[in-house]
Design a protein around this motif. Structure first.
Motif, PDB file in Angstrom:
ATOM      1  N   LYS A 151       0.953  -1.074   0.100  1.00  0.00           N
ATOM      2  CA  LYS A 151       0.019   0.059   0.306  1.00  0.00           C
ATOM      3  C   LYS A 151       0.933   1.009   0.181  1.00  0.00           C
ATOM      4  N   GLU A 196       2.531   1.846  -3.773  1.00  0.00           N
ATOM      5  CA  GLU A 196       1.276   2.151  -4.594  1.00  0.00           C
ATOM      6  C   GLU A 196       1.448   4.144  -3.825  1.00  0.00           C
ATOM      7  N   ILE A 197       0.917   4.426  -3.028  1.00  0.00           N
ATOM      8  CA  ILE A 197       0.831   5.925  -2.521  1.00  0.00           C
ATOM      9  C   ILE A 197       1.897   6.118  -3.386  1.00  0.00           C
ATOM     10  N   LYS A 198       2.871   5.847  -3.153  1.00  0.00           N
ATOM     11  CA  LYS A 198       5.054   6.611  -2.888  1.00  0.00           C
ATOM     12  C   LYS A 198       4.323   7.043  -4.724  1.00  0.00           C
TER      13      LYS A 198
END
Length: 171
Positions: free
Chosen positions: A165, A168-170
């Motif tokens: 997760k 994915e945010i980065k």
């Protein structure tokens, strides 16, 4: 001239049930009310803790605050030269104890390495983790079923899910 206060901090408040927890209500209560120039008197030094290091740390904190310490049973009084010397000797012995423990741990680790033992946490099987993540993503299996089927721990699964997760945010 001198004011004397009796703080009713009972032994069960100073000590935890096991005597190993340093975050104790009675100890916080004591440190909240003492001020520079005060003297803390205890029946026995063992009421401060079970481990020598914890006791020494507490007494050291008192010293740093300018608070004197007296233990009636052990006849230790940091207001006197002899009491300070006893305290310093206890500190030296505690430091020696810590150093000896660290030395034995290092020697044990080196001996294990010489015998060919792999130290540290076992490596996580990447294939098992990939299978576990696919099972998790399918939403057809409970965490308990995934853990049981793959042999991956619940913590490892959650760490992998959270790591993914974050990645994915980065992006």
């Amino acid at each position: 001239m001198f004011e004397t206060y009796r703080l009713n901090v009972h032994a069960d408040l100073l000590l935890s049930k096991t005597g190993t927890i340093t975050d104790r209500k009675g100890l916080h209560q004591l440190f909240d009310v003492i001020r520079k120039g005060d003297t803390v008197v205890v029946e026995s030094i063992s009421l401060l803790g079970r481990k020598t290091l914890d006791i020494l740390n507490i007494i050291q904190q008192l010293e740093e605050m300018g608070v004197q310490f007296i233990s009636l049973k052990e006849n230790m009084d940091t207001r006197t030269s002899t009491g300070k010397a006893m305290f310093q000797m206890m500190c030296v012995i505690a430091e020696l104890e810590r150093n000896l423990i660290a030395e034995r741990v290092r020697e044990g680790l080196e001996a294990s390495k010489r015998r060919g033992k792999t130290l540290g946490r076992p490596k996580l099987d990447k294939e098992k983790l990939a299978v576990a993540l696919r099972m998790y993503d399918s939403k057809e299996y409970s965490i308990k079923e995934i853990v049981s089927a793959t042999g991956i721990s619940q913590g490892s699964l959650y760490r992998a899910v959270n790591r993914r997760k974050l990645e994915e945010i980065k992006k």
